[in-house]
Design an enzyme around this catalytic site. Structure first.
Site, PDB file in Angstrom:
ATOM      1  N   ASP A   9       0.798  -1.235   0.000  1.00  0.00           N
ATOM      2  CA  ASP A   9       0.000   0.000   0.000  1.00  0.00           C
ATOM      3  C   ASP A   9       0.835   1.292   0.000  1.00  0.00           C
ATOM      4  O   ASP A   9       0.547   2.215   0.768  1.00  0.00           O
ATOM      5  CB  ASP A   9      -0.968  -0.003   1.192  1.00  0.00           C
ATOM      6  CG  ASP A   9      -1.961  -1.164   1.149  1.00  0.00           C
ATOM      7  OD1 ASP A   9      -1.868  -2.002   0.238  1.00  0.00           O
ATOM      8  OD2 ASP A   9      -2.824  -1.233   2.052  1.00  0.00           O
ATOM      9  N   ASP A  49      -4.586  -0.752  -1.924  1.00  0.00           N
ATOM     10  CA  ASP A  49      -5.893  -0.600  -1.288  1.00  0.00           C
ATOM     11  C   ASP A  49      -6.805   0.055  -2.327  1.00  0.00           C
ATOM     12  O   ASP A  49      -6.446   1.101  -2.897  1.00  0.00           O
ATOM     13  CB  ASP A  49      -5.710   0.289  -0.049  1.00  0.00           C
ATOM     14  CG  ASP A  49      -6.631  -0.047   1.112  1.00  0.00           C
ATOM     15  OD1 ASP A  49      -6.971  -1.236   1.306  1.00  0.00           O
ATOM     16  OD2 ASP A  49      -7.000   0.895   1.845  1.00  0.00           O
ATOM     17  N   HIS A  51     -10.706   0.804  -2.809  1.00  0.00           N
ATOM     18  CA  HIS A  51     -12.069   0.770  -2.256  1.00  0.00           C
ATOM     19  C   HIS A  51     -13.106   1.423  -3.165  1.00  0.00           C
ATOM     20  O   HIS A  51     -12.843   2.494  -3.743  1.00  0.00           O
ATOM     21  CB  HIS A  51     -12.118   1.513  -0.922  1.00  0.00           C
ATOM     22  CG  HIS A  51     -11.275   0.917   0.168  1.00  0.00           C
ATOM     23  ND1 HIS A  51     -11.355  -0.404   0.545  1.00  0.00           N
ATOM     24  CD2 HIS A  51     -10.364   1.486   0.998  1.00  0.00           C
ATOM     25  CE1 HIS A  51     -10.512  -0.618   1.550  1.00  0.00           C
ATOM     26  NE2 HIS A  51      -9.896   0.499   1.834  1.00  0.00           N
ATOM     27  N   HIS A  84     -10.800   6.810   1.854  1.00  0.00           N
ATOM     28  CA  HIS A  84      -9.414   6.759   1.361  1.00  0.00           C
ATOM     29  C   HIS A  84      -9.296   5.750   0.236  1.00  0.00           C
ATOM     30  O   HIS A  84     -10.086   4.800   0.150  1.00  0.00           O
ATOM     31  CB  HIS A  84      -8.436   6.391   2.496  1.00  0.00           C
ATOM     32  CG  HIS A  84      -8.645   5.000   3.028  1.00  0.00           C
ATOM     33  ND1 HIS A  84      -9.615   4.701   3.956  1.00  0.00           N
ATOM     34  CD2 HIS A  84      -8.039   3.825   2.736  1.00  0.00           C
ATOM     35  CE1 HIS A  84      -9.590   3.395   4.226  1.00  0.00           C
ATOM     36  NE2 HIS A  84      -8.640   2.845   3.480  1.00  0.00           N
ATOM     37  N   LYS A 109      -7.022  -4.897  -3.336  1.00  0.00           N
ATOM     38  CA  LYS A 109      -7.784  -5.461  -2.219  1.00  0.00           C
ATOM     39  C   LYS A 109      -8.720  -4.409  -1.660  1.00  0.00           C
ATOM     40  O   LYS A 109      -8.542  -3.212  -1.926  1.00  0.00           O
ATOM     41  CB  LYS A 109      -6.827  -5.937  -1.117  1.00  0.00           C
ATOM     42  CG  LYS A 109      -6.007  -4.802  -0.520  1.00  0.00           C
ATOM     43  CD  LYS A 109      -4.962  -5.310   0.435  1.00  0.00           C
ATOM     44  CE  LYS A 109      -4.144  -4.184   1.026  1.00  0.00           C
ATOM     45  NZ  LYS A 109      -4.895  -3.265   1.886  1.00  0.00           N
ATOM     46  N   CYS A 154      -2.063  -2.894   7.516  1.00  0.00           N
ATOM     47  CA  CYS A 154      -1.924  -3.768   6.344  1.00  0.00           C
ATOM     48  C   CYS A 154      -0.604  -4.522   6.304  1.00  0.00           C
ATOM     49  O   CYS A 154      -0.565  -5.675   5.862  1.00  0.00           O
ATOM     50  CB  CYS A 154      -2.154  -2.964   5.075  1.00  0.00           C
ATOM     51  SG  CYS A 154      -3.884  -2.441   4.971  1.00  0.00           S
TER      52      CYS A 154
HETATM   53  C1  VGL Z   1      -4.743   0.515   5.685  1.00  0.00           C
HETATM   54  C2  VGL Z   1      -6.362   1.251   7.119  1.00  0.00           C
HETATM   55  C3  VGL Z   1      -7.319   1.149   6.141  1.00  0.00           C
HETATM   56  C4  VGL Z   1      -3.297   0.176   5.465  1.00  0.00           C
HETATM   57  C5  VGL Z   1      -5.682   0.389   4.685  1.00  0.00           C
HETATM   58  O1  VGL Z   1      -2.849   0.192   4.291  1.00  0.00           O
HETATM   59  O2  VGL Z   1      -2.592  -0.084   6.451  1.00  0.00           O
HETATM   60  N1  VGL Z   1      -5.084   0.940   6.895  1.00  0.00           N
HETATM   61  N2  VGL Z   1      -6.962   0.713   4.935  1.00  0.00           N
HETATM   62 ZN    ZN Z   2      -8.377   0.794   3.364  1.00  0.00          ZN
END
Ligand code: VGL
Ligand code: ZN
Length: 208
Positions: A9, A49, A51, A84, A109, A154
């Site tokens: 990420d 990430d 979403h 996010h 993901k 993550c």
């Molecule tokens: C993450 C919170 C929500 C991360 C991703 O990449 O650590 N943390 N989504």
């Molecule tokens: Zn996330």
């Protein structure tokens, strides 16, 4: 020996100026670039990430919730995050300085709005697999080095799942290639990874 690097990420959203910024998150970019250029890895994988705008981990989807409150998602406790890494937004793009041309495979993901997916390997309810474990097994990976953002979410869950889902694979956490959300959470995350059999190393030791 087949060595893989897993970059977690390293996206604008988790760097300063992003929607869920991790302190000094951008400092992991030169570490990742140096390792990718080192020639020590046979395979380089990055998670992203990704979403939908109505993702259930977003506080905005829950009446009366503010970002970082605790809430529930599909009956499970869930941190309420700021919106996010929404698909196709700048926030979801990899950091612009990351040498993405060296990445062999991108594992997205967090696409299911009803469950969060901290791990690059499976959803938080451990039901749906992303397919990354099978992909790495098919490549014959024997060593996996993990780094990125965020240490206490993550990165932690990806490293723990790597140990669990890739039996026989040596898993390293590259500690100086990670930054976290909560300092106390980072300490606990590193301890949990160590307990699970993840070897905690510094990028300066790789290839020695
Ligand atoms: C993450 C919170 C929500 C991360 C991703 O990449 O650590 N943390 N989504
Ligand atoms: Zn996330």
């Amino acid at each position: 020996m087949t060595k893989a690097l897993l970059l977690i990420d390293i996206q604008n959203g988790f760097c300063p100026g992003g929607n869920l910024p991790v302190s000094d998150g951008d400092e992991v970019v030169p570490v990742a670039n140096r390792l990718m250029a080192s020639g020590l890895y046979d395979i380089i994988v990055a998670s992203q990430d990704w979403h939908p705008s109505n993702h259930g981990s977003f506080a905005s989807q829950h009446r009366g919730k503010q970002p970082f409150d605790m809430g529930e998602l599909s009956g499970q406790p869930q941190v309420m995050w700021p919106d996010h890494c929404i698909q196709d937004s700048v926030d979801a793009e990899f950091h612009p300085d990351l040498a993405t041309d060296r990445i062999d495979f991108v594992q997205r993901k967090g696409e299911n709005p009803k469950v969060d997916s901290y791990s690059a390997f499976r959803d938080n309810d451990q039901t749906a697999l992303t397919g990354l474990a099978d992909w790495l097994k098919a490549k014959g990976v024997t060593e996996l080095d993990v780094m990125g953002l965020a240490t206490d979410y993550c990165v932690k869950f990806s490293a723990l799942d790597a140990v669990d889902m890739l039996p026989g694979v040596t898993v390293h956490l590259i500690a100086d290639g990670c930054r976290g959300i909560d300092p106390q959470g980072v300490e606990e995350a590193i301890e949990a990874m160590r307990q699970a059999g993840v070897e905690i190393i510094d990028s300066s030791r790789i290839g020695l």
